[in-house]
Design a protein around this motif. Structure first.
Motif, mmCIF file in Angstrom:
data_model
loop_
_atom_site.group_PDB
_atom_site.id
_atom_site.type_symbol
_atom_site.label_atom_id
_atom_site.label_comp_id
_atom_site.label_asym_id
_atom_site.label_seq_id
_atom_site.Cartn_x
_atom_site.Cartn_y
_atom_site.Cartn_z
ATOM 1 N N ARG A 82 31.234 -51.210 8.858
ATOM 2 C CA ARG A 82 29.885 -51.682 9.130
ATOM 3 C C ARG A 82 29.834 -52.528 10.389
ATOM 4 N NH1 ARG A 82 27.119 -55.987 6.707
ATOM 5 N NH2 ARG A 82 28.984 -57.159 7.281
ATOM 6 N N ASN A 83 30.783 -53.425 10.547
ATOM 7 C CA ASN A 83 30.802 -54.296 11.722
ATOM 8 C C ASN A 83 31.032 -53.508 13.010
ATOM 9 O OD1 ASN A 83 30.397 -56.418 9.999
ATOM 10 N ND2 ASN A 83 32.533 -57.099 9.993
ATOM 11 N N ILE A 84 31.857 -52.464 12.928
ATOM 12 C CA ILE A 84 32.073 -51.607 14.097
ATOM 13 C C ILE A 84 30.768 -50.925 14.495
ATOM 14 C CG2 ILE A 84 33.245 -49.515 14.909
ATOM 15 C CD1 ILE A 84 35.638 -50.341 13.176
ATOM 16 N N ILE A 85 30.020 -50.437 13.496
ATOM 17 C CA ILE A 85 28.745 -49.766 13.771
ATOM 18 C C ILE A 85 27.753 -50.724 14.422
ATOM 19 C CG2 ILE A 85 26.719 -48.761 12.640
ATOM 20 C CD1 ILE A 85 28.731 -47.511 10.613
ATOM 21 N N VAL A 86 27.660 -51.940 13.895
ATOM 22 C CA VAL A 86 26.735 -52.933 14.467
ATOM 23 C C VAL A 86 27.094 -53.227 15.919
ATOM 24 C CG1 VAL A 86 25.976 -55.337 14.336
ATOM 25 C CG2 VAL A 86 26.154 -53.983 12.250
ATOM 26 N N SER A 88 28.744 -51.358 17.979
ATOM 27 C CA SER A 88 28.505 -50.171 18.804
ATOM 28 C C SER A 88 27.038 -50.068 19.203
ATOM 29 C CB SER A 88 28.922 -48.911 18.035
ATOM 30 O OG SER A 88 30.311 -48.898 17.799
ATOM 31 N N ILE A 89 26.139 -50.285 18.250
ATOM 32 C CA ILE A 89 24.704 -50.189 18.538
ATOM 33 C C ILE A 89 24.307 -51.173 19.626
ATOM 34 C CG2 ILE A 89 22.388 -50.535 17.590
ATOM 35 C CD1 ILE A 89 23.540 -49.608 14.863
ATOM 36 N N VAL A 90 24.778 -52.397 19.500
ATOM 37 C CA VAL A 90 24.420 -53.431 20.478
ATOM 38 C C VAL A 90 24.950 -53.090 21.864
ATOM 39 C CG1 VAL A 90 24.769 -55.857 21.102
ATOM 40 C CG2 VAL A 90 24.217 -55.254 18.734
ATOM 41 N N VAL A 91 26.191 -52.623 21.936
ATOM 42 C CA VAL A 91 26.804 -52.333 23.241
ATOM 43 C C VAL A 91 26.100 -51.178 23.931
ATOM 44 C CG1 VAL A 91 28.896 -51.464 24.373
ATOM 45 C CG2 VAL A 91 29.061 -53.288 22.680
ATOM 46 N N TRP A 92 25.877 -50.044 23.221
ATOM 47 C CA TRP A 92 25.283 -48.903 23.922
ATOM 48 C C TRP A 92 23.824 -49.176 24.298
ATOM 49 C CZ3 TRP A 92 25.478 -46.622 18.594
ATOM 50 C CH2 TRP A 92 24.216 -46.302 18.092
ATOM 51 N N SER A 93 23.109 -49.949 23.472
ATOM 52 C CA SER A 93 21.720 -50.265 23.802
ATOM 53 C C SER A 93 21.646 -51.150 25.041
ATOM 54 C CB SER A 93 21.047 -50.966 22.617
ATOM 55 O OG SER A 93 21.050 -50.132 21.472
ATOM 56 N N PHE A 94 22.524 -52.140 25.098
ATOM 57 C CA PHE A 94 22.563 -53.024 26.267
ATOM 58 C C PHE A 94 22.912 -52.240 27.527
ATOM 59 C CE2 PHE A 94 25.105 -55.719 29.112
ATOM 60 C CZ PHE A 94 24.138 -56.673 29.443
ATOM 61 N N ARG A 112 26.529 -45.538 32.593
ATOM 62 C CA ARG A 112 26.607 -44.469 31.598
ATOM 63 C C ARG A 112 27.976 -44.443 30.905
ATOM 64 N NH1 ARG A 112 22.753 -41.394 29.340
ATOM 65 N NH2 ARG A 112 23.974 -39.490 29.577
ATOM 66 N N VAL A 113 29.026 -44.819 31.627
ATOM 67 C CA VAL A 113 30.335 -44.982 31.000
ATOM 68 C C VAL A 113 30.245 -46.015 29.876
ATOM 69 C CG1 VAL A 113 32.668 -45.878 31.361
ATOM 70 C CG2 VAL A 113 31.708 -44.236 32.976
ATOM 71 N N GLY A 114 29.522 -47.112 30.123
ATOM 72 C CA GLY A 114 29.341 -48.140 29.108
ATOM 73 C C GLY A 114 28.568 -47.642 27.894
ATOM 74 N N VAL A 115 27.577 -46.794 28.117
ATOM 75 C CA VAL A 115 26.833 -46.206 27.000
ATOM 76 C C VAL A 115 27.784 -45.385 26.129
ATOM 77 C CG1 VAL A 115 24.971 -44.639 26.330
ATOM 78 C CG2 VAL A 115 24.660 -46.151 28.283
ATOM 79 N N LEU A 198 17.506 -54.473 18.383
ATOM 80 C CA LEU A 198 16.930 -54.881 17.099
ATOM 81 C C LEU A 198 17.556 -54.102 15.944
ATOM 82 C CD1 LEU A 198 13.159 -55.099 18.133
ATOM 83 C CD2 LEU A 198 14.824 -56.961 17.988
ATOM 84 N N LEU A 199 17.829 -52.818 16.173
ATOM 85 C CA LEU A 199 18.436 -52.007 15.124
ATOM 86 C C LEU A 199 19.816 -52.537 14.741
ATOM 87 C CD1 LEU A 199 18.274 -49.491 13.315
ATOM 88 C CD2 LEU A 199 19.317 -48.188 15.170
#
Length: 447
Positions: A82-86, A88-94, A112-115, A198-199
């Protein structure tokens, strides 16, 4: 806070987890695919070719995804997914928002590499969690719902992205505090990336489930043990991973270039493309993934050991001719109708295909095997697909208006190969399932 769930699984909460993960997958594909609508403004502002655009779309995304995918998955097989998923979401969105600050093709490539780096943690961890929340006969349906995110996100990127681009284009250059003046395509990335932050907070409501078949604290399997297991079931693994990767090569390649295809061949505007093509992606993709997942689940409950791959193989067989002929349709509407059928059957294999991988894999390897699949998808599919079409356009035909021929040429090579590999897996799969079940029984007798 670990947020671990050690109570009963499969019920309303399990479906809640599946929905949240589907939303995450949807946001991932919005951030990944919105660039497809920006091909023409990017080419004009950055003065780049179709081949460079393909590298920005596919190769840049795949580069770091591949580099950290397996280490991240190995971590997921022994830690809190769960923590990995959270994270990941924050990093790719940023990093999607950072794409909006790019002033050159090189800067956009790095963003795009960061995404890609951020998204590398989602699918392996999500598939592993769902395999612990759902029993085997329900897992294809759950993974089919998760896979709907591909088409929900792709449709949202096209529909909402087209609307945003049109609105921003009418405004012209935009002046922002601290950032300065930006172009409409840059503002699009900033707008698209923000909601994912936010997600990430919503995903904190997911509880980490106890791992099925694992006694005590999970530990990473030695690579030698993993290699022995994969070697024993190599035909099934290779058939599923390479087969799906080749079909995704065709799908991702087409997805990257379809907005430009409609614009160049039929003269459609970005708004027309976004709404009409986006609606087809959204509706047909959702219907296909749901249908394929539930068909595979129904067959599994009736005792068909090949259930998951029967559904996938059927989808592949229908796709072969559709992927080749759609670029040659005489009108935009006939092409769109053919694409709708194609997208439906492209979604059909996902739930069963993902479940087929999970059902031949020990719990402590699930995220890593999912990562191997994602490596194939991103190297062969997302990385090579858009670039293969661009290279054919730029160097085989030497004419941007020959894009339809390039789409058909790549599909004519890759689609039959994809069907051949998935057929190989269909033959080898029952033995792989039996092998894992025997190993689990033997391990249980020693506990």
């Amino acid at each position: 806070m670990t947020g671990q769930d050690t109570g009963p699984r499969y019920g309303a909460y399990a479906w809640y987890v599946a929905i949240i993960l589907t939303l995450a997958n949807s946001f991932a594909f919005v951030d990944r695919q919105v660039l497809a609508l920006l091909v023409e403004p990017l080419k004009a502002d950055l003065a780049v070719s179709d081949t460079v655009i393909s590298l920005l779309y596919g190769f840049s995304f795949s580069l770091f995804y591949v580099a950290i995918g397996l280490p991240m998955a190995r971590f997921a097989d022994r830690s809190n997914r769960r923590n990995i998923i959270v994270g990941s979401i924050v990093v790719w969105s940023f990093m999607t928002a950072v794409c909006g600050l790019a002033r050159s093709a090189g800067m956009l490539f790095l963003a795009r590499v960061g995404v890609g780096a951020g998204e590398a943690g989602l699918t392996p961890s999500a598939q592993s969690i769902l395999a612990d929340y759902f029993p085997r006969d329900r897992l294809p349906a759950a993974l089919g719902i998760f896979s709907m995110g591909i088409y929900i996100g792709g449709g949202m990127a096209l529909i909402l992205g087209g609307m945003v681009i049109q609105s921003l284009s009418d405004m012209g250059a935009i002046a922002l505090p601290l950032i300065g003046t930006i172009k409409p395509w840059q503002a699009t990335f900033l707008i698209v990336g923000t909601p994912g932050l936010l997600l990430g907070f919503v995903a904190l409501t997911i509880r980490e489930p106890a791992r099925r078949g694992v006694v005590g604290k999970p530990v990473s399997l030695p690579f030698s043990e993993m290699a022995r297991h994969v070697k024993a079931s190599l035909g099934s693994y290779v058939g599923i991973i390479i087969g799906l990767s080749l079909m995704i090569l065709v799908g991702q390649g087409s997805t990257a270039w379809l907005p430009a295809f409609f614009e160049r061949r039929y003269g459609w505007t970005s708004t027309e493309i976004g709404f009409q093509y986006g609606l087809v992606v959204f509706l047909c993709g959702m219907a296909g993934t749901l249908s394929g997942g539930f068909v595979a689940s129904a067959l599994r409950r009736r005792g068909h050991v090949r259930a998951n791959l029967i559904a996938a193989t059927f989808g592949f067989a229908v796709l072969v001719p559709l992927t080749i002929v759609f670029p040659m349709m005489p009108t935009g509407q006939s092409a769109l109708a053919t694409i709708g059928v194609m997208i439906f059957f492209a979604g059909f294999p996902f739930g069963g295909g993902y479940a087929a991988l999970q059902e031949i894999t020990p719990n402590r390897m699930r995220a890593q095997i999912a990562a191997c699949y994602m490596l194939g998808v991103n190297l062969i599919g997302a990385g090579l697909g858009p670039t293969a079409i661009a290279l054919a356009t730029d160097h085989v035909f030497g004419d941007p208006m020959a894009l339809p021929k390039s789409l058909s040429l790549v599909a004519a090579v890759a689609s039959p190969l994809a069907l051949a590999f998935i057929a190989l897996a269909l033959v080898r799969h029952p033995a792989a399932i039996a092998r894992l079940e025997a190993a689990e029984r033997a391990e249980a007798t020693h506990v």
